[in-house]
Design a protein around this motif. Structure first.
Motif, PDB file in Angstrom:
ATOM      1  N   TRP A 214       1.966  18.250   4.420  1.00  0.00           N
ATOM      2  CA  TRP A 214       2.794  17.881   3.265  1.00  0.00           C
ATOM      3  C   TRP A 214       1.936  17.712   2.014  1.00  0.00           C
ATOM      4  CZ3 TRP A 214       3.979  14.242  -0.448  1.00  0.00           C
ATOM      5  CH2 TRP A 214       5.249  14.363  -1.038  1.00  0.00           C
ATOM      6  N   ALA A 215       0.731  17.117   2.207  1.00  0.00           N
ATOM      7  CA  ALA A 215      -0.171  16.931   1.059  1.00  0.00           C
ATOM      8  C   ALA A 215      -0.565  18.290   0.479  1.00  0.00           C
ATOM      9  CB  ALA A 215      -1.413  16.158   1.495  1.00  0.00           C
ATOM     10  N   GLN A 216      -0.776  19.254   1.354  1.00  0.00           N
ATOM     11  CA  GLN A 216      -1.147  20.612   0.923  1.00  0.00           C
ATOM     12  C   GLN A 216      -0.016  21.227   0.093  1.00  0.00           C
ATOM     13  OE1 GLN A 216      -3.917  22.164   1.356  1.00  0.00           O
ATOM     14  NE2 GLN A 216      -3.567  24.372   1.496  1.00  0.00           N
ATOM     15  N   GLU A 240     -10.336  23.630  -7.260  1.00  0.00           N
ATOM     16  CA  GLU A 240     -10.698  24.290  -5.989  1.00  0.00           C
ATOM     17  C   GLU A 240     -11.820  23.500  -5.298  1.00  0.00           C
ATOM     18  OE1 GLU A 240     -10.817  28.649  -5.697  1.00  0.00           O
ATOM     19  OE2 GLU A 240     -12.881  28.388  -4.982  1.00  0.00           O
ATOM     20  N   ASP A 241     -12.835  23.107  -6.081  1.00  0.00           N
ATOM     21  CA  ASP A 241     -13.982  22.393  -5.508  1.00  0.00           C
ATOM     22  C   ASP A 241     -13.552  21.046  -4.917  1.00  0.00           C
ATOM     23  OD1 ASP A 241     -15.404  24.518  -6.463  1.00  0.00           O
ATOM     24  OD2 ASP A 241     -16.195  23.455  -8.227  1.00  0.00           O
ATOM     25  N   LYS A 242     -12.569  20.423  -5.545  1.00  0.00           N
ATOM     26  CA  LYS A 242     -12.184  19.066  -5.124  1.00  0.00           C
ATOM     27  C   LYS A 242     -10.871  19.060  -4.344  1.00  0.00           C
ATOM     28  CE  LYS A 242     -14.774  16.517  -8.465  1.00  0.00           C
ATOM     29  NZ  LYS A 242     -15.162  15.166  -8.315  1.00  0.00           N
ATOM     30  N   TRP A 243     -10.458  20.228  -3.902  1.00  0.00           N
ATOM     31  CA  TRP A 243      -9.165  20.337  -3.212  1.00  0.00           C
ATOM     32  C   TRP A 243      -9.086  19.403  -2.000  1.00  0.00           C
ATOM     33  CZ3 TRP A 243      -4.941  23.077  -4.837  1.00  0.00           C
ATOM     34  CH2 TRP A 243      -3.878  23.168  -3.938  1.00  0.00           C
ATOM     35  N   ASP A 244     -10.131  19.457  -1.156  1.00  0.00           N
ATOM     36  CA  ASP A 244     -10.093  18.667   0.086  1.00  0.00           C
ATOM     37  C   ASP A 244     -10.085  17.169  -0.208  1.00  0.00           C
ATOM     38  OD1 ASP A 244     -10.102  21.035   1.398  1.00  0.00           O
ATOM     39  OD2 ASP A 244     -12.217  20.972   1.994  1.00  0.00           O
ATOM     40  N   GLU A 245     -10.821  16.809  -1.272  1.00  0.00           N
ATOM     41  CA  GLU A 245     -10.865  15.393  -1.659  1.00  0.00           C
ATOM     42  C   GLU A 245      -9.469  14.932  -2.095  1.00  0.00           C
ATOM     43  OE1 GLU A 245     -13.385  12.682  -4.806  1.00  0.00           O
ATOM     44  OE2 GLU A 245     -13.905  14.797  -4.607  1.00  0.00           O
ATOM     45  N   ALA A 246      -8.792  15.777  -2.863  1.00  0.00           N
ATOM     46  CA  ALA A 246      -7.433  15.432  -3.319  1.00  0.00           C
ATOM     47  C   ALA A 246      -6.493  15.308  -2.114  1.00  0.00           C
ATOM     48  CB  ALA A 246      -6.919  16.492  -4.296  1.00  0.00           C
ATOM     49  N   ILE A 250      -4.411  11.942  -0.911  1.00  0.00           N
ATOM     50  CA  ILE A 250      -2.932  11.880  -0.841  1.00  0.00           C
ATOM     51  C   ILE A 250      -2.509  11.351   0.531  1.00  0.00           C
ATOM     52  CG2 ILE A 250      -0.800  13.252  -0.859  1.00  0.00           C
ATOM     53  CD1 ILE A 250      -2.335  15.168  -2.843  1.00  0.00           C
ATOM     54  N   VAL A 251      -3.157  11.886   1.578  1.00  0.00           N
ATOM     55  CA  VAL A 251      -2.832  11.441   2.946  1.00  0.00           C
ATOM     56  C   VAL A 251      -3.109   9.947   3.085  1.00  0.00           C
ATOM     57  CG1 VAL A 251      -3.502  11.646   5.376  1.00  0.00           C
ATOM     58  CG2 VAL A 251      -3.220  13.716   3.979  1.00  0.00           C
ATOM     59  N   GLU A 252      -4.276   9.542   2.608  1.00  0.00           N
ATOM     60  CA  GLU A 252      -4.678   8.130   2.704  1.00  0.00           C
ATOM     61  C   GLU A 252      -3.691   7.232   1.944  1.00  0.00           C
ATOM     62  OE1 GLU A 252      -7.176   6.222   3.821  1.00  0.00           O
ATOM     63  OE2 GLU A 252      -6.934   4.503   2.455  1.00  0.00           O
ATOM     64  N   GLN A 253      -3.310   7.643   0.754  1.00  0.00           N
ATOM     65  CA  GLN A 253      -2.399   6.824  -0.071  1.00  0.00           C
ATOM     66  C   GLN A 253      -1.034   6.685   0.599  1.00  0.00           C
ATOM     67  OE1 GLN A 253      -3.202   5.233  -2.991  1.00  0.00           O
ATOM     68  NE2 GLN A 253      -5.237   5.931  -2.409  1.00  0.00           N
ATOM     69  N   LEU A 254      -0.539   7.801   1.137  1.00  0.00           N
ATOM     70  CA  LEU A 254       0.794   7.743   1.741  1.00  0.00           C
ATOM     71  C   LEU A 254       0.767   7.000   3.071  1.00  0.00           C
ATOM     72  CD1 LEU A 254       2.187  11.314   0.963  1.00  0.00           C
ATOM     73  CD2 LEU A 254       2.857   9.152  -0.092  1.00  0.00           C
ATOM     74  N   ASP A 255      -0.364   7.133   3.762  1.00  0.00           N
ATOM     75  CA  ASP A 255      -0.470   6.492   5.067  1.00  0.00           C
ATOM     76  C   ASP A 255      -0.625   4.981   4.926  1.00  0.00           C
ATOM     77  OD1 ASP A 255      -0.282   7.111   7.690  1.00  0.00           O
ATOM     78  OD2 ASP A 255      -2.451   7.164   8.026  1.00  0.00           O
ATOM     79  N   SER A 256      -1.328   4.575   3.881  1.00  0.00           N
ATOM     80  CA  SER A 256      -1.612   3.137   3.744  1.00  0.00           C
ATOM     81  C   SER A 256      -0.640   2.457   2.787  1.00  0.00           C
ATOM     82  CB  SER A 256      -3.036   2.939   3.233  1.00  0.00           C
ATOM     83  OG  SER A 256      -3.155   3.570   1.980  1.00  0.00           O
TER      84      SER A 256
END
Ligand SMILES: C[S@@+](CC[C@H](N)C(=O)[O-])C[C@H]1O[C@@H](n2cnc3c(N)ncnc32)[C@H](O)[C@@H]1O
Length: 283
Positions: A214-216, A240-246, A250-256
């Protein structure tokens, strides 16, 4: 050709459906519930139509002979909507068009839908004037917004983390919430009398089985920065360079970020509570 990060999902209708879950349909269903049935000869505008969720729901309910005009500023969305109509043999005309400059005559439509879009249209007062202008006297405008979108905080967090605090926010992630009062004010500025506007609030639940997927999808669709002269095409090498960090953020924010509007269901899936405000305005 403008730059796009290699990880980006190039959105097709099915991706938008996966991103939105059933919340758009639920919201549109509520909106239609406030209207009397369509009658033969009605002319309906699906303004800022996206992939045509409103068009699909109205046509899917087998109304009598009505025509829908579906327009959006994004030509790929309009194309998707045109294909949907063609594949189903629906009487739908499509065009790429700005909500601020509708190429329709005055007093044309019996119904004008601007669904879940007023908060991200840009100049909403001009858009409201165009809705009013193109509506027949006695016609109905249906304008809806989300007043709670719990994912926006998570995506804004990822934006600030990977792009810093300077610079514009993506258009679809407004920092200032767009409220029922803002919607009413825009419609009144457009020409609707306050006594002819009613607003209704409804909840809809977005269930996310796989937060990473979903984050993707969400960052691909909602993360793009605006350019001053265009609605889209604002990606950079940094994204592009920071894609994985973003994505991870997002996953961390939604999960927590559990609270009233973010919860887990019994299957462990994340459930976001969206709140729709639906304005029904008559001319
Ligand atoms: C959140 S989507 C809603 C789409 C659709 N109405 C739905 O309910 O699924 C917002 C839509 O507004 C469109 N949009 C944004 N700015 C616009 C403008 N100035 N004129 C027309 N469409 C615009 C976008 O391209 C996008 O399709």
């Amino acid at each position: 050709m403008s730059f796009k990060p290699k990880q980006i999902i190039n959105f097709k209708a099915e991706d938008l459906i996966e991103l939105q879950g059933s919340v758009t349909e639920v919201g549109i269903g509520y909106s239609l519930g406030f209207l009397p049935p369509f009658t033969e000869g009605d002319e309906v505008h699906d303004n800022a139509c996206g992939f045509g969720a409103v068009t699909e729901m109205i046509m899917g309910r087998h109304p009598p002979a009505i025509r829908i005009y579906a327009t959006d500023i994004n030509k790929e969305f309009v194309q998707g909507c045109a294909e949907l109509a063609k594949n189903n043999g629906w009487p739908v005309s499509t065009a790429t068009m700005s909500a601020q400059e509708l190429k329709f005559p005055d007093d044309k439509f019996t119904h004008s839908f601007t669904t879940f879009a007023f908060h991200c249209l840009g100049d909403h007062d001009t858009a409201a004037r165009e809705v009013y202008r193109t509506l027949k006297p006695g016609g109905t405008a249906i304008a809806s917004i989300w007043t709670s979108m719990p994912h926006v905080d998570a995506l804004q967090h990822a934006h600030w983390l990977t792009r810093g605090r300077e610079g514009p926010m993506p258009k679809l992630l407004p920092v200032e919430p767009f409220t029922e009062s803002d919607l009413r004010r825009a419609l009144e500025t457009g020409g609707f009398k306050p006594e002819n506007i009613t607003c209704h609030t409804r909840q809809a639940f977005l269930t996310i089985p796989d937060l990473r997927r979903w984050a993707q999808l969400a960052w691909s669709y909602l993360g793009e920065l605006p350019k001053p002269d265009e609605w889209s095409n604002g990606w950079s090498q940094r994204d592009e360079d920071k894609w994985d960090e973003a994505q991870a953020d997002i996953v961390e924010q939604l999960d927590s970020g559990r609270g009233n509007f973010i919860a887990k269901n019994e299957k462990g899936e994340t459930v976001l509570t969206m709140v729709a405000c639906i304005a029904i305005a008559t001319k």
